[in-house]
Every structure is written in structure tokens, then in C-alpha cells.
Scaffold this active site. Sequence first.
Site, PDB file in Angstrom:
ATOM      1  N   ARG A 123      12.048   6.035   7.969  1.00  0.00           N
ATOM      2  CA  ARG A 123      12.479   6.837   6.822  1.00  0.00           C
ATOM      3  C   ARG A 123      13.408   7.965   7.249  1.00  0.00           C
ATOM      4  O   ARG A 123      14.296   8.360   6.503  1.00  0.00           O
ATOM      5  CB  ARG A 123      11.257   7.371   6.068  1.00  0.00           C
ATOM      6  CG  ARG A 123      10.476   6.262   5.382  1.00  0.00           C
ATOM      7  CD  ARG A 123       9.558   6.748   4.305  1.00  0.00           C
ATOM      8  NE  ARG A 123       8.970   5.622   3.587  1.00  0.00           N
ATOM      9  CZ  ARG A 123       8.309   5.711   2.437  1.00  0.00           C
ATOM     10  NH1 ARG A 123       8.166   6.888   1.859  1.00  0.00           N
ATOM     11  NH2 ARG A 123       7.806   4.643   1.859  1.00  0.00           N
ATOM     12  N   ARG A 139       9.981   0.454   2.854  1.00  0.00           N
ATOM     13  CA  ARG A 139       8.558   0.091   2.923  1.00  0.00           C
ATOM     14  C   ARG A 139       8.433  -1.235   3.667  1.00  0.00           C
ATOM     15  O   ARG A 139       8.770  -2.291   3.138  1.00  0.00           O
ATOM     16  CB  ARG A 139       7.983  -0.029   1.512  1.00  0.00           C
ATOM     17  CG  ARG A 139       6.460  -0.133   1.485  1.00  0.00           C
ATOM     18  CD  ARG A 139       5.973  -0.280   0.064  1.00  0.00           C
ATOM     19  NE  ARG A 139       6.190   0.907  -0.724  1.00  0.00           N
ATOM     20  CZ  ARG A 139       5.350   1.932  -0.795  1.00  0.00           C
ATOM     21  NH1 ARG A 139       4.225   1.916  -0.104  1.00  0.00           N
ATOM     22  NH2 ARG A 139       5.619   2.985  -1.546  1.00  0.00           N
ATOM     23  N   ARG A 159       1.122  -2.307   8.404  1.00  0.00           N
ATOM     24  CA  ARG A 159       0.418  -2.247   7.120  1.00  0.00           C
ATOM     25  C   ARG A 159       0.798  -3.460   6.289  1.00  0.00           C
ATOM     26  O   ARG A 159       1.977  -3.813   6.184  1.00  0.00           O
ATOM     27  CB  ARG A 159       0.784  -0.971   6.352  1.00  0.00           C
ATOM     28  CG  ARG A 159       0.278   0.302   7.019  1.00  0.00           C
ATOM     29  CD  ARG A 159       0.623   1.539   6.225  1.00  0.00           C
ATOM     30  NE  ARG A 159       0.261   2.747   6.950  1.00  0.00           N
ATOM     31  CZ  ARG A 159       0.605   3.979   6.571  1.00  0.00           C
ATOM     32  NH1 ARG A 159       1.322   4.152   5.482  1.00  0.00           N
ATOM     33  NH2 ARG A 159       0.227   5.018   7.288  1.00  0.00           N
TER      34      ARG A 159
END
Length: 430
Positions: free
Chosen positions: A391, A277, A262
Site C-alpha cells: 500500500r 488487497r 490472508r
Amino acid sequence: MHDIRRIRTDPEGFDGALARRGLEPIAHAVLAIDAERRKKIHSAETAQAERNAASAAIGEAKSKGDQAEFERLRSIIAGKREQISDLENEANAAKTKLEEILLGIPNLPASDVPVGDDESGNLEIRRWGEPRKFDFEPAPHHEIPSVRTGMDLETAARISGSRFMLLSGAIAKLHRAIAQFMIDFQVEENGLTEVWVPVLVREESMVGTGQLPKFAQDCYRTAEGYWLVPTAEVPLTNIVGGRIVEEGYLPRRYCAHTQCFRSEAGAAGRDTAGMLRQHQFEKVEMVSIAKPSESSAELDRMTRCAESVLERLEIPYRTVVLCTGDMGFSAAKTHDVEVWLPGQGAYREISSVSVCGDFQARRMNARFRPASGGPVEFVHTLNGSGLAVGRTLIAVLENGQKADGGVALPKVLASYLGGKTAILPSGEFA
């Protein structure tokens, strides 16, 4: 994708559902283009009928030697040919414009989704586990002494740029062990079918699940026109794309462990420390293809599949229902599972489990044939993380950190780590 017939039937209801998402009404504009398209189609059909009638009459005029009538009819036929072509082109242009608009409209929220503008409107529905009480100040994952040598942001940045991570040694192996545990758990305990999928997909596959055209800036495209998957949701859901399956084929429950990519174009400045992230990360993704009558229960089942991973890892979490302003584009309803991160002193999303209704199925034309013999229907699709590997690694490290800088590891991972149950302050397994 939305059914234009529903908008024609209840434009006020359609706009009312969009208003719950905080969006402006659009049904009037959609129906105006639809009406123009239908008008052009009708005019083209009328002109074609007139051309057919002239074609039928021209032979008779020629046989009678009526040259004037023959020429008149021939002129009509030539004119109608051009008129029909123009009308069909105009109808196709209106169809393209209509599809572009419909592809950019998000899914309508389910009636029981709480209304809200942002995450402050989300509704907590349960919690599991008590956050650990530390006798020292817990550190963020990337600042834990035993983790520093195995989590290298600087080298990754030199190789690839910001928001990439290089893992090595015990941390790399722990990351791999977590992924293996989760895929095994979803297959062996929750009955999902493991699938190995491509991470390069065609544009129509991304359109089918809703990433395109609206979110092109958040995704990566190769020079050859392939797209790197933002999640295995794309290839897994597209397994039924363009197909009509038998009712007995459903439900289908898939999972896949993949790299995900992403660009995070809209997330500048957010969560840049550590590996919370990233542009490249790994997930164990779950996808269900279900009958409409079963999709609500399937959402609850999939949510439990995600929650139970954290329970096995003995990490506290909470589950929330996302409000209308915080839901994703393709979702009709979403459960977020949020894991407790002591280094942040907060719960953070580790899995979003969504039911999309027939929204994606319409975009990819995925249908099933009822056993009763009735007309084919669109399937319902669901997706969710089971879980995000990076995560989960963060959660394992932060919740297991010790005062000496080491990390105690969940017991369930020992068999994947050669019996090791901790990381020493030096960064070695023990």
C-alpha cells in the site's frame, strides 16, 4: 480472552461493553456454564472426600473381621470412583465449552472509543499534508503508464490465481527499497528492535493473538498443521507467550519485515483492481509489550511511528480513531492511519495501530513480575503496521505520478535506489 471473574463480578457491565460493539448480551449464558462447571467440581470433591473416608474406615473393618462392613465400604469406594470420574469428565466438558465461548468473544472497547456501527462512525483526530493538485486526471497505480510493465496481474493469476501480483524491474526494486527504508527507519529513528521471525506458526500462537478460532477461514493452514502468518503480529507478540518477565524487561518494542498471507474470505469483490488487497503481501509490523500503566501512551507513540514514515515520504495522510463497530476482534482501541490515494480520490487505511490491553496476554499467558514484589500481572500488548509495503508502494506511485506517465519518487528513497529519483514513462529509473 476474558477473565471469568470479571464476568461473575459485573455481568451487566460486561454485557454493556459488548453492546457498544453491537453484540447481544452473553454473560448469563457464560455464567450458567461456569456455575455448572463449578458445581461438578464441588460434587467431585465431595465424592472424593467420601471415598477417602471410606478408604480410611475399610482397614479398620477388615482388622475387626467385620466382613459385612468391609464389603459395604468396598462397594462405596468402587461407586465413588466411578462417580468421581463421571463428575470430572462433566466438569472438563463444561470447561471446554466455556473456553470455546470465551475465545469467541471480542475484546471490550476502551471507554473513550466512539460508538458506531461501521466506518462512518470513525473519528478523525488529525491530518498531515495537503493532497496534491494535479493538472491532469490522476490514474490508479496499476494504470500509470510507467508502472504497467512492472506490475503484472495476468501472469500472477496464471501462476497462482486471483489476488496475486508479479512485480518486475523498477517496480520490484522500488517495492524492496520501500520495505528496507521502513525497517531501517523504525530501528534507527524510532528505536524498535528488528526481529527475523518464522512465517509458519503453531495453532496455539494464532489462538494467542486472536486469529483463531474465530477467523480460521481468513487464514491459510498447511497440511502439516502449521498456519501462515496473516501478519508478523503473531510471532512477535508470542515472544512473551507463556512467560513471566521482570518489570524491568518492559517495554519491549519489536519490528519485523515479513511476507503475510490472508485468504480474504469475507472480502469478495472488494478492491480487486491492482494490488490494494492481495492474498500475499509484505508488511513492516510493530509490536509493543508494555506494563498496563504505560499502554495508553504506547499507543500514541506507535501511532507516531507509523505516521512519521509517511511524513518522510512526503505523502498526505489522516489519522482516525475507529469506532466500536469498525474495530478488530482483539483491539480495545485502534488508530487507523489513512494515506491519500489520488487514483481513488480517497484516504485509505495503511496502518492500524491497536492496544489490546491484557486480552491477548490472557490467551497466551504472558505476565510480568512487578519490581515492588507484588503478584504477577498480565502484560499489555499492542500492534500496528509500520507500514504495509504494498500500500505504501501504491501511495508513492499515485502521489508521484506525472502527466507524461512517469513517476517522481520521494527523496528519502534515493539512497536505496542508487541515487535514482524518478521512473521514466518507459518504466526505467532515472
